[in-house]
Design an enzyme around this catalytic site. Structure first.
Site, PDB file in Angstrom:
ATOM      1  N   GLU A  55      12.344  15.026  35.120  1.00 45.02           N
ATOM      2  CA  GLU A  55      11.785  13.873  34.405  1.00 45.02           C
ATOM      3  C   GLU A  55      10.921  12.996  35.321  1.00 45.02           C
ATOM      4  OE1 GLU A  55      15.018  11.843  32.497  1.00 45.02           O
ATOM      5  OE2 GLU A  55      15.479  13.535  31.191  1.00 45.02           O
ATOM      6  N   HIS A 105      16.384  15.087  41.727  1.00 47.19           N
ATOM      7  CA  HIS A 105      16.816  14.369  40.526  1.00 47.19           C
ATOM      8  C   HIS A 105      17.051  12.907  40.900  1.00 47.19           C
ATOM      9  CE1 HIS A 105      18.799  14.943  36.374  1.00 47.19           C
ATOM     10  NE2 HIS A 105      18.687  13.643  36.579  1.00 47.19           N
ATOM     11  N   ASN A 136      13.585  18.119  28.856  1.00 52.25           N
ATOM     12  CA  ASN A 136      14.751  17.400  28.364  1.00 52.25           C
ATOM     13  C   ASN A 136      14.361  16.622  27.112  1.00 52.25           C
ATOM     14  OD1 ASN A 136      15.783  18.254  30.817  1.00 52.25           O
ATOM     15  ND2 ASN A 136      15.651  16.236  31.785  1.00 52.25           N
ATOM     16  N   TYR A 154      16.100  14.084  23.741  1.00 49.36           N
ATOM     17  CA  TYR A 154      17.280  13.435  23.185  1.00 49.36           C
ATOM     18  C   TYR A 154      17.039  12.833  21.794  1.00 49.36           C
ATOM     19  CZ  TYR A 154      19.447  13.729  27.801  1.00 49.36           C
ATOM     20  OH  TYR A 154      19.985  14.190  28.969  1.00 49.36           O
ATOM     21  N   GLU A 164      18.123  19.536  29.065  1.00 47.89           N
ATOM     22  CA  GLU A 164      19.061  18.465  28.746  1.00 47.89           C
ATOM     23  C   GLU A 164      18.931  18.113  27.272  1.00 47.89           C
ATOM     24  OE1 GLU A 164      18.862  14.918  31.090  1.00 47.89           O
ATOM     25  OE2 GLU A 164      18.746  15.996  33.001  1.00 47.89           O
ATOM     26  N   ARG A 216      23.014  24.047  35.311  1.00 51.60           N
ATOM     27  CA  ARG A 216      21.923  23.337  35.971  1.00 51.60           C
ATOM     28  C   ARG A 216      22.509  22.131  36.710  1.00 51.60           C
ATOM     29  NH1 ARG A 216      19.590  18.364  34.220  1.00 51.60           N
ATOM     30  NH2 ARG A 216      17.733  17.920  35.426  1.00 51.60           N
TER      31      ARG A 216
END
Length: 1925
Positions: free
Chosen positions: A1061, A1016, A1203, A1205, A1271, A971
């Site tokens: 995002e 992005h 994504n 985290y 991500e 990606r």
């Protein structure tokens, strides 16, 4: 028949007159066969194979079918071999169509006939004859004719193609020359068509179709296909023209059948000329040659042949071969004499020249411009590319795992290497198999040439000892290579002879031949099933010359005149013997090849016009190459030049200068022909001159009478012996071909490369790039221009390594290795990328390769996602919190094993601004991030993305690392201003488009799916200048950009992301202004921007849907960012609502409109609207969609990308109304748990379990769409983190949680991408946080990419498609040996209490626990479990457990209050006597520990264990116990865990007596005295009491298992072993080995002591008599074990005096390991087995009793202690594996502990007990936990009965015996499930709950079984124990 040889000689001599060059003759075909009928009959009569009655018919049919019954005679192999010897190269084989496919159907072949023909083809191959296979000869089969009759010509073609394809498939591996038809007249006649043109059409169509199939489906590696035509017209002219036209483009050469009439030559040549007018400029094979009426043939059979060849050549064609059948019968002496005459005449014309002279003359006049010209062409299909290493160059681990010493080890240790360097660690490849294979995947060679270390496999050189770990290493390497589609080419000997054999004379002792053969035999047996290329010796010239001639190499012998030649002689015989071994024993099964690699320079005469220099050059080649090549490839003997020269030198000198051993005739025949290929190493060339006056001093040059020079114009490398002379390679190859191999033996270039220095730019090795480019091109010239049969090119070397005497100062590697870094990181150099591109292109093509055809990607089902209603408040997804938030940490953190579906997409991610750089290159426009970063203060360290990773200029480098990772997708994002510099489609930047095209093409060519993000965050600044995302104009502009991208890249891109995002963009870009465009409007702008982003996304989605989806078939979605939100109090509905609200504001903001109803979540509309009203605003700050817009936006996603985290803890909070803010609108408060690990970013805490929950939330909230994690990763703040274990822990746990979501929860997870591919620009944090799997050195302008350990780890995850259960972790069912001891343990101070009762004296623990701040909560052992008063209760518990033994300790101060025998406390002694009696009465045997840490305080007052008088005190104490208790006690433990006494008690002071002032001395003194005290007690028992009492006595030593933190790193491996030796070995080595401390401790402590200025070691020394007294003082090995640590090296300052600094080891734990109630105790069952096996191996297999093993808990009691049950189940099962699988002599197992008790410094906080003790109840009642019942069951079953065998009686439940409380009148209250119950009631309730749990578990099992049957997932079951527990 000798005449065939002479035929070849004739052609060689007359070739100049025929116009045929000498090179062409090398590949000239002489073809024979099939056997004529009379020959078949003769052959069979000779061998009496056929009965007479069968000879006639069989022979008659022989030409067509050699596979009739009994016709493949035993004589055939000899016959074929004879044909080959006399010069025949090829043999005709006519396949019988009717016999192979009797019905004409390829699905119904005659299997026997097929097998027979395969055997015939193999027989030809064994004789080195190549078959020319004719698919059909003469009339077509009747079955075929019948099926074709009445149908079009295509019908026959289809039938023939079916047969041809079957033949290609079945025989193609053995055939490379095919003819479709021969004898066309017969074939044409038999076709069922009346019209001649239809017949011609049928033949043409059949042949052409077969040719097409052959080329397309079976791409030939040098294979060719033709049809046999004649010059006579058998068809009318129209039909002939039709046939000729149809065949023109479907022939690789022309095959010709000729009849030559010796009286009618004119007619023949006329027909031939007419024929050649049709077939111009063709290579011609005279396939069939008949001579009619040629009586003169007997006089000279070759004149006619010569005439025919001459005639053909005159027409511009050339003959590539001819039929020799008719010449086989002319063998009269008359003819022979004619041939000899011819040869004599020819010799007069062309005198014989040596191969060297031929090559020299061929190139001598070549102009320099032509010589150095570059050839644009490619190597043949099937050419093999490789790279190489040698064991001693790279492996390291010189003494690891049982490896023996090699001569190179000793050579290095003796200081003979540059700067005293050694190969001890080298590249650390012994531990880095996966690293090296990782590099190979990036490089993508087909071959990896490596060597086996003889002493690693046979440590002493013979098969008396086999090192299994060394064998495992190579086996794993070979398997990993094959998994990565790399073929292993294995060298048996690459210079590293076992030192044990060198002591016996090495290669000078002929007995080494048998040793080498045995070693080779073992290797063939062990690895030969997988290895198909074997090299016996690598560069034996170097061994002989440098090892035994000059002495530059080990063994360092300087004897060039004798030893050097003797060694070569031995090596040649050893090689031959091994070749014959393989040939006779293994070849037929393994089908491999065996050769050797010979090194050679090219030799050029220094003075070309000087014939003496020319001869000297040839002599040099014969001395270097011919020395070994001539015996093997020519005649079994040394070259005549070599022999003559040595003889001449010896005659000239008064003494013998050189001794060349002689081969016997038998040895010559044995040596000759012992190679299947010629391996050639070549690096440089030499100028050679003759020496005018020789010397009689032995020397390589003096013996050879030559002198070596270099041309000063030749470029120099880092090594004085390597100059860059590329053209020498071409000449050397031609010489090898002429002199040794011809067309028979293929040449493998097995070593070519150049060294660079270890200074300067180590990565941008342009000189090596140029070297490879030019040398490879010379090899290409040799192949294409000189017709040399070169099959491979192997570059030296994969990595920099240890380069012999020059150590690490020379760098040959394609990958740089940093030898200063203990991680030995490997970084690709420029040469690696260059060589990879050569491999990809198979050379140097003249045209750019065509764009790859897009691969077929695994796309989600194209069906639209379902329409979903709006989310409720709180949403129904609150079921996720209900399901998971109540999990125990054990349930939550239990590791799960399994794999993902086969089509799961693994990838890595990046984004344009973060990696590309080239910020203003090639017309790129500025982005908002360019402007933002150029303003000082905006970014950490004022970093910018101007260069970043420079990926704009490094497409190949990026694809290289992706290929190495093995990812299925990549990606990346497109830079809008790189494609449209001003943001609009009127400014297309072709350079930017080309960059992305090259990237996408490269990905597709490597089967990597591009996942492309359109936006992005890097908006063109030109568009920001008109308002950016606050302007609705951007909707159209973004759509225009997307449209262009779809149109330009969409043919290859099938996954599109519109926005990455968008929440971050809206909030940080327009709310806080933290990101560009730096707008700070937190209350309104984020909502406005998000509104426009959603409409822009929808527009682009519809553009793709309407214009491109039908043709491109891709998917498109946006990609939100999601943190998991965990309610602070899951039971509080307000917190659950807050967590849900947080997610709706974060995720639902964008996902709800797209995936649900086209509108924002109601909770957002409600909150923002209400707060806007409270803020006196006329309308909500959240914009409103029209009904039309809602419908347009709804459903604009095909999949769910996201994504993630980290996790946040969320609680409800009423936020202030001002300032207006998106953040305040949520009305939540966000925190994190302080125990969570940290990372480089403050808000990013690794909380793996959040991954599973967020995936479940998406499933519940959005209808379980196809989900892709785009991500996920963690940042580490460091400049270098190649050993990034924290990142590995992150991926290990996060991916596992994703696996749980997929496997256990049914989440529709389709892919996972790690963030990020490489370190990059991390936005406002600059380059500080490193997220990459690859490290990028931003200080180096080349931006080198180095794989981190996490890259290798992630690649392994991808390779395994998840986390499959390791084989060694599979559960083992079975029983322990009969009479296995089952026990449970306690210790006096921990349970007895009665601290001052009945005359007991004070112990050090009494004093320590009464000292403030020493014990948690100021707990003491004054009462503890009060076992001093509760013998009956304790024994009842033991009886209930069914243990056979009970281990307890005796309180020294209870027996001897002052520690001496001056006063014996009989009351205390009586307690133990009563306890022992009670145990024996219950049939429980006592195991008594003499000392479990509670030293009498009176002895501590005089120094305790630091005072050596304690040895005698302990002996006296022990004797008292032996006397008084020994008749009943048969198992004694002298000391429990002496390490803890010494280290904790006297080193760090965390245990009694709490001394910490002498950490570098006191622990060693104490340990010294403990060992001596143990020895004295043992001897006392052994000498005085054993005979009478018959017991066992030993010591209990505690030890963790230590794994290296990085198992791929020698330093960590060493640290782990050092940890064990300092912990367990401290006490075990003196007692169980030699009476002294281990060498690791002695060396480390002595070296540090001396460095600290002391004159002796701080570790005391034992006297010799003490060593003898200590050694062997054991009857068993008592082991206490709980956990495992990850160990790594830690260098303390030299001045620190402590045990820890001496050890130099730090430890951590793996984040995936289960926790316990103790911070130091992680649940690691695997370590238990490893430790038991290590003790077995280290201490000579002693009987072992596990004397402690258990797990703790903290907090409120939970009687259903599933974690403890799991611990015992898994640990005891590992013990069973140690017994059953590893042969460990384990005799007993002891659980720690019987009941909860006083746990030393943590008091009563941590509880290990199988029984709960209520310490708040004065009666201290004991109640069993579930684990007690489980342990009892294990005891009852003596292990684990296999459920597959049916119910076992031992599993039947028995009534539980409840121990009696001390005070039955007191109703102890227990809180159970929120109720206050009596202990009895709680116990009943527990069992009811336990029973219900069992029923529930059964139901869950049934459900799992049902689910498993329905699931489409892999059938392999997970071994996770969650459900069972």
């Amino acid at each position: 028949m000798e005449l065939i040889c002479r035929t070849v000689i004739f052609f060689l001599s007359v070739s100049p007159s025929l116009g045929i060059d000498r090179e062409f003759i090398q590949n000239f075909i002489t073809i024979a066969g099939p056997l004529p009928s009379e020959s078949v009959n003769k052959l069979h009569r000779q061998n009496q194979v056929l009965p007479e009655e069968h000879q006639g018919p069989a022979a008659a049919e022989a030409p067509d079918d050699l596979c009739q019954q009994d016709l493949v005679a035993p004589e055939l192999p000899r016959y074929f071999s004879h044909l080959r010897e006399i010069g025949v190269t090829h043999y005709k084989v006519f396949l019988p169509w009717a016999a192979v496919l009797p019905t004409g159907d390829a699905g119904e072949p005659d299997e026997a006939r097929v097998r027979c023909y395969r055997e015939l083809l193999r027989t030809l191959a064994a004789a080195r004859l190549r078959p020319v296979v004719v698919l059909h000869h003469q009339r077509i089969p009747g079955a075929v004719a019948a099926r074709a009759t009445g149908r079009k010509a295509k019908a026959f073609a289809d039938l023939f193609v079916e047969y041809a394809e079957f033949s290609f498939r079945v025989f193609g591996d053995l055939v490379d020359v095919w003819l479709t038809f021969s004898d066309l007249p017969e074939v044409l006649k038999s076709l069922p068509y009346g019209d001649p043109q239809q017949r011609a059409q049928a033949i043409g169509a059949a042949h052409t179709a077969a040719y097409t199939v052959y080329q397309e489906k079976y791409p030939p590696a040098g294979g060719k296909l033709s049809i046999a035509l004649g010059v006579d017209n058998v068809l009318d002219s129209a039909s002939s023209e039709l046939l000729s036209a149809s065949l023109q483009d479907s022939l690789d050469f022309l095959s010709l059948s000729l009849e030559y009439c010796c009286g009618n030559e004119t007619d023949f040549y006329k027909k031939l000329s007419e024929f050649q007018n049709v077939w111009k400029d063709r290579e011609i094979l005279i396939f069939n040659l008949k001579f009619l009426d040629c009586c003169s043939m007997e006089e000279n059979p070759f004149m006619s042949v010569a005439a025919i060849v001459t005639a053909i050549s005159k027409e511009g064609s050339r003959t590539i071969g001819y039929d020799v059948n008719e010449l086989l019968d002319f063998s009269s002496p008359h003819v022979l004499s004619k041939i000899n005459t011819l040869r004599e005449n020819s010799d007069a014309v062309l005198a014989p020249r040596s191969s060297y002279q031929t090559v020299w003359e061929m190139f001598a006049q070549q102009p320099e411009l032509e010589r150095d010209s570059f050839l644009q062409d490619v190597f043949p299909s099937g050419f093999l590319w490789g790279t190489s290493t040698g064991a001693f160059n790279i492996e390291g681990a010189w003494a690891a795992d049982g490896k023996g010493e090699s001569i190179w080890d000793q050579f290095g240790h003796a200081g003979h290497v540059y700067m005293n360097q050694t190969a001890d660690v080298a590249c650390d490849s012994y531990y880095k198999t996966s690293y090296d294979v990782h590099l190979l995947r990036g490089l993508r060679p087909q071959l990896y040439k490596f060597s086996l270390s003889w002493p690693r496999i046979f440590p002493i050189g013979t098969n008396e000892t086999v090192n299994s770990k060394g064998v495992d290493y190579y086996s794993q390497l070979i398997n990993r290579l094959l998994d990565s589609n790399v073929e292993p080419m294995v060298t048996l000997f690459h210079w590293d002879l076992p030192q044990a054999l060198q002591v016996l004379g090495g290669w000078q002792n002929e007995s080494i031949i048998d040793a080498f053969v045995n070693y080779a035999d073992f290797c063939f047996t062990t690895f030969g099933d997988r290895v198909k290329f074997w090299i016996t010796f690598h560069e034996p010239w170097v061994i002989s010359y440098a090892g035994y001639g000059t002495g530059e190499h080990p063994p360092g012998i300087t004897d060039p005149g004798v030893a050097s030649y003797k060694v070569a002689h031995t090596i040649l015989k050893a090689h031959a013997k091994v070749w014959h071994l393989y040939n006779d024993k293994y070849r037929s099964q393994q089908l491999g090849k065996v050769g050797l690699v010979l090194n050679s320079d090219w030799a050029e005469p220094r003075t070309p016009s000087d014939s003496e220099d020319v001869r000297a050059s040839e002599r040099y080649l014969q001395f270097m190459l011919g020395w070994f090549a001539h015996p093997i490839f020519v005649n079994g003997d040394y070259p005549d030049i070599l022999k003559a020269q040595i003889q001449e030198v010896n005659q000239q000198c008064s003494t013998t200068v050189a001794e060349l051993p002689l081969f016997t005739e038998e040895e010559k025949s044995w040596v000759k022909g012992t190679a299947d290929f010629f391996g050639l190493s070549h690096y440089t060339s030499r100028l050679v001159s003759a020496v005018a006056a020789g010397t009689c001093t032995p020397g390589y040059e003096s013996i050879g009478n030559f002198s070596l020079h270099v041309d000063p114009s030749w470029p120099q490398t880092a090594s004085p012996w390597v100059h860059v002379v590329p053209w020498g390679l071409r000449r050397l190859l031609k010489f090898v071909s002429l002199e040794y191999t011809g067309t028979k033996i293929p040449i493998y270039i097995a070593g070519n490369g150049m060294p660079t220095e270890d200074t300067g730019d180590l990565l941008n090795d342009t000189q090596r790039v140029d070297y490879f480019r030019r040398y490879i091109n010379e090899a290409l010239k040799a192949v294409t221009l000189d017709t040399v049969d070169v099959r491979s090119y192997i570059a030296r070397s994969l990595v920099d390594g240890f380069e012999g005497p020059m150590g690490y100062s020379l760098k040959f590697g394609l990958h740089h290795v940093n030898f200063e870094d203990s991680n030995r990181p490997r970084t690709p150099k420029a040469s690696a990328y260059f060589y990879s591109s050569v491999i990809e292109k198979n050379g140097f093509p003249s045209t750019v390769l065509k764009r790859s055809t897009p691969v077929v990607f695994d796309l989600p089902a194209p069906s639209k996602l379902p329409n979903l209603p709006a989310s409720e408040v709180p949403s129904k997804s609150k079921v996720v919190w209900e399901k998971f938030s109540s999990q125990t940490s054990f349930e939550r953190d239990m590791y799960f094993y399994g794999t993902f579906p086969e089509d799961f997409s693994w990838g890595v991610s990046s984004s344009s601004y973060q990696i590309e750089g080239g910020w203003d290159a090639d017309g790129k426009g500025p982005s908002i991030w360019d402007n933002f970063t150029h303003i000082p203060g905006n970014v950490n360290n004022n970093d910018t993305g101007d260069i970043a990773c420079d990926s704009y200029h490094k497409v190949e480098e990026d694809i290289y690392l992706l290929r190495a990772l093995g990812v299925k997708n990549y990606r990346f994002s497109l830079s809008w201003p790189r494609i449209f510099p001003n943001g609009r489609n009127n400014s297309v930047n072709s350079y930017g488009v080309d960059y992305y095209n090259r990237l996408i093409d490269g990905l597709v060519a490597n089967n990597i799916t591009p996942i492309v993000t359109l936006y992005h965050w890097d908006l063109p600044q030109a568009l920001q200048d008109i308002g950016g995302w606050e302007s609705t104009v951007l909707i159209d502009l973004f759509d225009s950009f997307a449209d262009f991208c779809f149109q330009t890249f969409g043919d290859r891109v099938k996954f599109w992301i519109t926005f990455n995002e968008p929440q971050i963009l809206a909030w940080l870009g327009y709310g806080t202004g933290y990101f560009p465009p730096n707008v700070k409007d937190p209350g309104s702008a984020p909502y406005k921007v998000a509104h426009i982003l959603l409409k822009a996304h929808a527009r682009v989605y519809h553009t793709y849907d309407d214009k491109y989806r039908a043709s491109q078939g891709g998917v498109i979605a946006l990609c939100p960012y999601i943190n998991w939100a965990e309610p602070q109090t899951p039971s509080d509905p307000r917190d659950v609502e807050a967590a849900d609200r947080y997610l709706q504001f974060l995720v639902g903001w964008f996902a709800h409109p797209v995936f649900k109803n086209g509108d924002y979540p109601d909770v957002m509309k409600w909150k923002v609207g209400n707060r806007s009203e409270l803020q006196n605003l006329p309308s909500s700050r959240l914009p409103v969609f029209t009904a039309e817009e809602r419908e347009y936006i709804r459903g604009t996603a095909d999949v769910f990308f996201f994504n993630t985290y980290t996790t946040k803890i969320v609680t409800h909070s009423t936020s202030p109304l001002t300032p207006f803010s998106y953040e305040y609108d949520q009305e939540v408060s966000i925190t994190v748990d302080s125990s969570w690990p940290s990372s480089a970013l403050a808000g990013h805490h690794p909380v793996a379990w959040g991954m599973r929950r967020v995936l479940n939330w998406i499933k519940e909230e959005y209808g379980n769409p196809p989900i892709y994690v785009i991500e996920n990763g963690v940042g580490i703040k460091t400049n270098s983190d190649v050993d990034d274990n924290a990142r590995i822990f992150y991926y290990k746990t996060y991916i596992d949680e994703a696996l749980k979501a997929y496997r256990l929860d049914g989440v529709n997870l389709r892919g996972y991408n790690a963030w990020s591919a490489m370190d990059n620009f991390e936005w406002v944090d600059g380059y500080d946080p490193r997220f990459g799997l690859y490290q990028v050195d931003f200080d180096n302008p080349n931006r080198p990419r180095t794989p981190k350990r996490s890259a290798v780890y992630y690649a392994e995850i991808i390779r395994n498609n998840g986390i499959p259960l390791p084989k060694e972790d599979e559960f083992l069912y079975g029983e322990f040996p009969e009479n296995f001891w089952w026990s449970v343990a306690t210790a006096a101070y921990q349970i007895e209490g009665g601290w001052r009762a009945d005359g007991k004296g004070l112990s050090i623990w009494d004093k320590f626990s009464h000292t403030p701040l020493r014990i948690s909560n100021d707990d003491t052992g004054d009462v503890a479990c009060d076992s001093y008063h509760k013998i009956e209760e304790d024994v009842e518990m033991l009886k209930s457990l069914k243990v056979s033994h009970y281990r307890f300790s005796i309180s020294w101060s209870r027996i001897l209050p002052d520690g001496t025998t001056r006063y014996i406390n009989e009351m205390g002694l009586n307690y133990y006597e009563r306890l022992i009696d009670a145990l024996l009465a219950a049939n429980i045997k006592p195991q008594v520990t003499l000392y479990h840490w509670d030293l009498p305080q009176a002895l501590q007052n005089v120094g305790g264990w630091e005072n050596d008088t304690i040895v005698q005190r302990f002996k006296e104490y022990a004797e008292l116990l032996f006397q008084r208790l020994g008749d009943k006690v048969k198992f004694w433990i002298t000391l429990n865990e002496p390490y803890n006494t010494a280290y904790l008690g006297y080193g760090v002071g965390t245990a009694a007596p709490g001394i910490s002032v002498r950490p570098g001395r006191a622990p060693y003194v104490v340990g010294h005295n403990l060992i001596k005290a143990h020895a004295e007690a043992w001897h006392l028992y052994n000498e005085t009491y054993r005979a009478k009492q018959g017991g066992l006595i030993s010591i209990a030593i505690n030890s963790d298992w230590a794994e290296p933190r990085n198992p791929h790193k020698q330093e960590d491996v060493d640290a782990a072993m050092r940890y064990l030796q300092f912990l367990l070995g401290w006490f075990a080595h003196p007692i169980f080995k030699n009476g002294d401390y281990n060498e690791v401790m002695k060396t480390r402590i002595r070296e540090r002591s001396l460095a600290q200025g002391l004159n002796q070691s701080r570790l005391p020394e034992f006297t010799e008599s003490e060593k003898q007294r200590i050694k062997g003082t054991y009857d068993y090995f008592g082991l206490n074990h709980y956990t495992t640590v990850l160990a790594y090296n830690l260098n303390y300052a030299a001045g620190i005096l402590s045990y820890d600094s001496d050890r130099g080891v730090a430890t951590i734990s793996d984040r995936s390991w289960l926790n316990s109630g103790s911070t130091w105790l992680k649940v690691t069952p695997f370590g238990f087995r490893k430790l038991l096996r290590w003790i077995k191996d280290e201490y000579n297999d002693p009987p072992i009793y596990v004397t402690e093993n258990g797990v703790s808990e903290r907090g409120a009691v939970d009687f259903n202690d599933t974690w403890r049950t799991h611990y015992y189940r898994s640990y005891i099962n590992e013990a069973l594996k140690a017994v059953v699988l590893d042969g460990v002599d384990l005799r007993g197992y002891t659980a720690w502990t019987l009941m909860d008790n006083f746990e030393w410094a943590v008091g009563f906080d941590e509880k290990f007990g199988l029984y709960h003790v209520n310490f708040t109840d004065p009666a201290l009642p004991r109640h069993p936990k579930a684990s007690a019942r489980y342990y009892s069951q294990i005891i009852n079953c003596n292990g684990f009965p296999d459920p597959a065998a049916g119910p076992h009686p031992c599993l039947e439940l028995e009534p539980e015996v409840t121990p009696t409380d001390t005070a039955p009148g007191l109703a102890d209250s227990v809180s159970f499930l929120g109720l206050d119950l009596t202990s009895q009631s709680a116990e009943v309730a527990l069992y009811v709950l336990f029973a219900l749990s069992a029923v529930g578990a059964l139901g869950l099992v049934l459900f799992a079984y049902r689910y498993g049957k329905l699931s489409r997932s892999s059938p392999k079951q997970s071994h996770m124990e969650l459900s069972k527990l």
